[in-house]
Scaffold this motif. Structure first.
Motif, short mmCIF file in Angstrom:
data_model
loop_
_atom_site.label_atom_id
_atom_site.label_comp_id
_atom_site.label_asym_id
_atom_site.label_seq_id
_atom_site.Cartn_x
_atom_site.Cartn_y
_atom_site.Cartn_z
N GLN A 243 0.88 -1.25 -0.07
CA GLN A 243 -0.04 0.01 0.05
C GLN A 243 0.93 1.42 0.06
OE1 GLN A 243 -1.16 -2.42 2.16
NE2 GLN A 243 -2.37 -3.30 0.45
N CYS A 244 2.04 1.30 0.38
CA CYS A 244 2.96 2.31 0.19
C CYS A 244 3.66 2.26 -1.17
CB CYS A 244 4.11 2.05 1.05
SG CYS A 244 5.08 3.47 1.37
N THR A 245 3.94 3.75 -1.41
CA THR A 245 4.54 4.16 -2.89
C THR A 245 5.97 4.66 -2.76
OG1 THR A 245 3.60 6.28 -3.05
CG2 THR A 245 2.49 4.59 -3.87
N ALA A 246 6.52 4.57 -1.30
CA ALA A 246 7.76 5.23 -1.10
C ALA A 246 8.82 4.48 -2.12
CB ALA A 246 8.06 5.29 0.35
N SER A 247 9.53 5.30 -2.64
CA SER A 247 10.80 4.58 -3.59
C SER A 247 12.02 4.54 -2.55
CB SER A 247 11.10 5.21 -4.66
OG SER A 247 11.27 6.52 -4.69
N PHE A 248 12.88 3.36 -2.92
CA PHE A 248 14.30 3.12 -1.86
C PHE A 248 15.24 4.12 -2.62
CE2 PHE A 248 18.13 0.92 -1.52
CZ PHE A 248 18.21 0.95 -0.20
N GLN A 249 15.80 4.70 -1.98
CA GLN A 249 16.88 5.54 -2.43
C GLN A 249 18.13 5.46 -1.36
OE1 GLN A 249 15.36 9.50 -2.78
NE2 GLN A 249 14.11 9.14 -4.33
N TYR A 250 17.98 5.52 -0.10
CA TYR A 250 19.19 5.56 0.72
C TYR A 250 18.66 4.59 2.11
CZ TYR A 250 19.95 9.85 -1.57
OH TYR A 250 20.06 10.89 -2.38
N LEU A 251 19.82 3.98 2.41
CA LEU A 251 19.54 2.82 3.53
C LEU A 251 19.40 3.67 5.08
CD1 LEU A 251 22.28 0.32 2.83
CD2 LEU A 251 19.76 0.04 2.95
N ARG A 252 19.69 4.98 4.88
CA ARG A 252 19.45 5.90 6.29
C ARG A 252 18.06 5.80 6.94
NH1 ARG A 252 21.22 11.02 3.39
NH2 ARG A 252 19.23 11.42 2.13
N GLU A 253 17.11 5.69 6.03
CA GLU A 253 15.59 5.57 6.65
C GLU A 253 15.09 4.36 6.31
OE1 GLU A 253 11.25 7.44 5.55
OE2 GLU A 253 13.09 8.64 4.62
N GLY A 254 14.43 4.03 7.36
CA GLY A 254 13.56 2.53 7.29
C GLY A 254 14.49 1.64 7.82
N LYS A 255 14.01 0.32 7.46
CA LYS A 255 14.51 -1.08 7.95
C LYS A 255 14.85 -1.95 6.58
CE LYS A 255 13.08 -1.13 12.58
NZ LYS A 255 12.55 -1.84 13.74
N LEU A 256 16.04 -2.43 6.61
CA LEU A 256 16.17 -3.47 5.55
C LEU A 256 16.08 -4.77 6.12
CD1 LEU A 256 17.39 -3.77 2.58
CD2 LEU A 256 19.72 -4.01 3.65
N PHE A 257 15.57 -5.60 5.33
CA PHE A 257 15.38 -7.39 5.75
C PHE A 257 15.97 -8.17 4.94
CE2 PHE A 257 11.82 -4.53 7.65
CZ PHE A 257 11.60 -5.24 8.85
N GLU B 147 16.92 -12.98 -0.45
CA GLU B 147 16.36 -11.87 -0.80
C GLU B 147 16.39 -10.75 0.06
OE1 GLU B 147 12.66 -12.46 -3.48
OE2 GLU B 147 12.70 -14.10 -2.53
N TYR B 148 16.33 -9.56 -0.47
CA TYR B 148 16.17 -8.37 0.55
C TYR B 148 15.06 -7.47 0.17
CZ TYR B 148 21.36 -9.24 1.36
OH TYR B 148 22.52 -10.01 1.58
N PHE B 149 14.58 -7.27 1.47
CA PHE B 149 13.42 -6.31 1.29
C PHE B 149 13.27 -5.23 2.13
CE2 PHE B 149 12.18 -10.67 0.64
CZ PHE B 149 11.27 -10.39 -0.40
N TRP B 150 12.80 -4.06 1.95
CA TRP B 150 13.06 -2.65 2.53
C TRP B 150 11.69 -2.17 3.04
CZ3 TRP B 150 11.74 2.12 0.58
CH2 TRP B 150 12.24 3.56 1.42
N LEU B 151 11.44 -1.65 4.28
CA LEU B 151 10.23 -1.18 4.68
C LEU B 151 10.76 0.27 4.81
CD1 LEU B 151 8.46 -3.26 7.39
CD2 LEU B 151 7.75 -2.58 5.07
N CYS B 152 9.86 1.56 4.54
CA CYS B 152 10.25 2.67 4.71
C CYS B 152 10.02 3.10 6.19
CB CYS B 152 9.31 3.75 3.64
SG CYS B 152 7.75 3.81 4.20
N GLY B 153 10.66 4.34 6.57
CA GLY B 153 10.56 4.93 7.84
C GLY B 153 9.26 4.79 8.34
N PRO B 154 8.35 5.36 7.82
CA PRO B 154 6.86 5.33 8.41
C PRO B 154 6.39 3.97 8.48
CG PRO B 154 7.06 7.28 6.86
CD PRO B 154 8.23 6.32 6.81
#
Length: 88
Positions: free
Chosen positions: A9-23, A50-57
């Motif tokens: 449901q989120c449209t945030a695009s991955f740009q940097y590792l400084r925000e969010g969490k990497l799985f 595989e790697y997945f990312w969730l944005c900060g919010p």
């Protein structure tokens, strides 16, 4: 390659590792095969990471889990009861 938040449901695009969490999800452990029986030729099944990312919010409200038959899904974070009571 990561391109967007793992929350469908989120449209945030991955740009940097400084925000969010990497799985990191290992398909062997997710399928319950990690350290399991060997194949007939004596080799273990190949690992698929595989790697997945969730944005900060999204990472502040949910995490990722593996569900057999579905794959990686988002699930709400479980907050301690004391925290929920204080937030009310």
């Amino acid at each position: 390659m990561l391109s967007k938040c793992a929350n469908p449901q989120c449209t945030a695009s991955f740009q940097y590792l400084r925000e969010g969490k990497l799985f990191q999800i290992d398909s062997d452990s997710a399928d319950g095969r990690h350290g399991g029986p060997q194949l007939l030729d004596g080799k273990r099944p190949t690992r698929h990471i595989e790697y997945f990312w969730l944005c900060g919010p999204c990472s502040s409200a949910m995490t990722l889990a593996y569900e057999k038959g579905k794959g990686v899904v988002t699930v709400p974070l479980q907050r301690p009861a004391a925290f929920r009571a204080a937030a009310s």
